[in-house]
Write a protein that holds these residues in place. Structure first.
Motif, PDB file in Angstrom:
ATOM      1  N   ALA A  65       0.856  -1.187   0.000  1.00  0.00           N
ATOM      2  CA  ALA A  65       0.000   0.000   0.000  1.00  0.00           C
ATOM      3  C   ALA A  65       0.894   1.239   0.000  1.00  0.00           C
ATOM      4  CB  ALA A  65      -0.980  -0.022   1.161  1.00  0.00           C
ATOM      5  N   LYS A  66       0.737   2.121   0.997  1.00  0.00           N
ATOM      6  CA  LYS A  66       1.562   3.328   1.085  1.00  0.00           C
ATOM      7  C   LYS A  66       2.461   3.262   2.309  1.00  0.00           C
ATOM      8  CE  LYS A  66      -1.748   6.202  -1.372  1.00  0.00           C
ATOM      9  NZ  LYS A  66      -2.579   7.394  -1.328  1.00  0.00           N
ATOM     10  N   SER A  67       3.043   2.082   2.538  1.00  0.00           N
ATOM     11  CA  SER A  67       3.933   1.905   3.675  1.00  0.00           C
ATOM     12  C   SER A  67       5.042   0.925   3.308  1.00  0.00           C
ATOM     13  CB  SER A  67       3.150   1.416   4.902  1.00  0.00           C
ATOM     14  OG  SER A  67       2.492   0.214   4.621  1.00  0.00           O
ATOM     15  N   VAL A  68       6.053   0.869   4.175  1.00  0.00           N
ATOM     16  CA  VAL A  68       7.166  -0.060   3.994  1.00  0.00           C
ATOM     17  C   VAL A  68       7.430  -0.735   5.327  1.00  0.00           C
ATOM     18  CG1 VAL A  68       8.933   1.727   4.427  1.00  0.00           C
ATOM     19  CG2 VAL A  68       9.541  -0.336   3.145  1.00  0.00           C
ATOM     20  N   THR A  69       7.757  -2.017   5.274  1.00  0.00           N
ATOM     21  CA  THR A  69       8.101  -2.763   6.473  1.00  0.00           C
ATOM     22  C   THR A  69       9.615  -2.898   6.539  1.00  0.00           C
ATOM     23  OG1 THR A  69       6.024  -3.980   6.464  1.00  0.00           O
ATOM     24  CG2 THR A  69       7.830  -4.959   7.696  1.00  0.00           C
ATOM     25  N   CYS A  70      10.191  -2.462   7.632  1.00  0.00           N
ATOM     26  CA  CYS A  70      11.639  -2.513   7.817  1.00  0.00           C
ATOM     27  C   CYS A  70      12.109  -3.970   7.797  1.00  0.00           C
ATOM     28  CB  CYS A  70      12.029  -1.848   9.134  1.00  0.00           C
ATOM     29  SG  CYS A  70      13.813  -1.884   9.449  1.00  0.00           S
ATOM     30  N   PRO A  71      13.206  -4.258   7.070  1.00  0.00           N
ATOM     31  CA  PRO A  71      13.684  -5.639   6.990  1.00  0.00           C
ATOM     32  C   PRO A  71      14.320  -6.161   8.281  1.00  0.00           C
ATOM     33  CG  PRO A  71      15.206  -4.182   5.859  1.00  0.00           C
ATOM     34  CD  PRO A  71      14.010  -3.341   6.262  1.00  0.00           C
ATOM     35  N   LEU A  72      14.643  -5.294   9.238  1.00  0.00           N
ATOM     36  CA  LEU A  72      15.293  -5.767  10.462  1.00  0.00           C
ATOM     37  C   LEU A  72      14.325  -6.253  11.527  1.00  0.00           C
ATOM     38  CD1 LEU A  72      18.261  -3.278  11.041  1.00  0.00           C
ATOM     39  CD2 LEU A  72      18.231  -5.460   9.836  1.00  0.00           C
ATOM     40  N   HIS A  73      13.337  -5.410  11.881  1.00  0.00           N
ATOM     41  CA  HIS A  73      12.467  -5.754  13.004  1.00  0.00           C
ATOM     42  C   HIS A  73      10.984  -5.582  12.695  1.00  0.00           C
ATOM     43  CE1 HIS A  73      16.420  -4.728  14.865  1.00  0.00           C
ATOM     44  NE2 HIS A  73      16.186  -5.895  15.431  1.00  0.00           N
ATOM     45  N   ASN A  74      10.657  -5.498  11.417  1.00  0.00           N
ATOM     46  CA  ASN A  74       9.265  -5.459  10.954  1.00  0.00           C
ATOM     47  C   ASN A  74       8.464  -4.239  11.389  1.00  0.00           C
ATOM     48  OD1 ASN A  74       9.447  -7.870   9.464  1.00  0.00           O
ATOM     49  ND2 ASN A  74       9.165  -9.048  11.333  1.00  0.00           N
ATOM     50  N   TRP A  75       9.122  -3.133  11.690  1.00  0.00           N
ATOM     51  CA  TRP A  75       8.374  -1.900  11.932  1.00  0.00           C
ATOM     52  C   TRP A  75       7.765  -1.470  10.606  1.00  0.00           C
ATOM     53  CZ3 TRP A  75       9.707   2.532  15.623  1.00  0.00           C
ATOM     54  CH2 TRP A  75       9.952   2.037  16.909  1.00  0.00           C
ATOM     55  N   VAL A  76       6.549  -0.953  10.656  1.00  0.00           N
ATOM     56  CA  VAL A  76       5.869  -0.476   9.452  1.00  0.00           C
ATOM     57  C   VAL A  76       5.884   1.052   9.480  1.00  0.00           C
ATOM     58  CG1 VAL A  76       3.717  -0.488   8.139  1.00  0.00           C
ATOM     59  CG2 VAL A  76       4.437  -2.546   9.382  1.00  0.00           C
ATOM     60  N   ILE A  77       6.399   1.644   8.394  1.00  0.00           N
ATOM     61  CA  ILE A  77       6.553   3.089   8.295  1.00  0.00           C
ATOM     62  C   ILE A  77       5.668   3.613   7.163  1.00  0.00           C
ATOM     63  CG2 ILE A  77       8.191   4.992   7.941  1.00  0.00           C
ATOM     64  CD1 ILE A  77       8.786   3.247  10.444  1.00  0.00           C
ATOM     65  N   SER A  78       4.900   4.662   7.436  1.00  0.00           N
ATOM     66  CA  SER A  78       4.062   5.289   6.416  1.00  0.00           C
ATOM     67  C   SER A  78       4.950   6.032   5.424  1.00  0.00           C
ATOM     68  CB  SER A  78       3.091   6.278   7.062  1.00  0.00           C
ATOM     69  OG  SER A  78       2.501   7.112   6.075  1.00  0.00           O
ATOM     70  N   LEU A  79       4.757   5.774   4.137  1.00  0.00           N
ATOM     71  CA  LEU A  79       5.501   6.498   3.108  1.00  0.00           C
ATOM     72  C   LEU A  79       4.995   7.928   2.965  1.00  0.00           C
ATOM     73  CD1 LEU A  79       5.770   3.708   0.389  1.00  0.00           C
ATOM     74  CD2 LEU A  79       7.523   4.431   2.033  1.00  0.00           C
ATOM     75  N   GLU A  80       3.748   8.168   3.352  1.00  0.00           N
ATOM     76  CA  GLU A  80       3.167   9.507   3.247  1.00  0.00           C
ATOM     77  C   GLU A  80       3.639  10.437   4.357  1.00  0.00           C
ATOM     78  OE1 GLU A  80      -1.136   9.253   1.325  1.00  0.00           O
ATOM     79  OE2 GLU A  80      -0.970   7.977   3.106  1.00  0.00           O
ATOM     80  N   THR A  81       3.708   9.914   5.586  1.00  0.00           N
ATOM     81  CA  THR A  81       4.029  10.773   6.735  1.00  0.00           C
ATOM     82  C   THR A  81       5.402  10.514   7.339  1.00  0.00           C
ATOM     83  OG1 THR A  81       3.106   9.249   8.372  1.00  0.00           O
ATOM     84  CG2 THR A  81       1.575  10.847   7.349  1.00  0.00           C
ATOM     85  N   GLY A  82       5.981   9.351   7.067  1.00  0.00           N
ATOM     86  CA  GLY A  82       7.252   8.973   7.675  1.00  0.00           C
ATOM     87  C   GLY A  82       7.106   8.430   9.084  1.00  0.00           C
TER      88      GLY A  82
END
Length: 116
Positions: A65-82
């Protein structure tokens, strides 16, 4: 679009076709690495390339969608807001991106202002 184009504040970073769908590429700047993402819907976002948790390389994460999951610890970060989504707290800086007929540009001025 009234941006006095071309504008020296925008830096060319290539073509949208350089980034696979649901993928990313990393752009090195004097202020640090910027991850540029392309969603399945052909939207383009740019954020700092380090997770606010432990500094993982977000450009190597999974885009959904409009987010990315960090490859280290699976935190999900919004690409729209950071911002980290869910129960996690933290954020990375977002960088304005301009898509001009498939040519991509990032706002260099915003990088310099944040570095001051």
């Amino acid at each position: 679009m009234d941006m006095n184009w071309p504008n020296e504040n925008w830096h060319s970073i290539g073509d949208i076709s350089d980034i696979p769908l649901r993928g990313a590429r990393c752009v090195k700047t004097p202020q640090g690495k910027i991850a540029v993402f392309r969603t399945a819907e052909n939207e383009v976002f740019a954020i700092e390339d380090h997770c606010p948790h432990k500094g993982g390389p977000l450009s190597q994460g999974i885009v959904h969608a409009k987010s990315v999951t960090c490859p280290l610890h699976n935190w999900v970060i919004s690409l729209e807001t950071g911002k980290a989504l869910g129960a996690d707290e933290g954020e990375v800086r977002t960088i304005p991106v301009l898509n001009e007929d498939g040519r991509l540009f990032i706002a260099v001025e915003s990088l310099m202002m944040a570095a001051e």
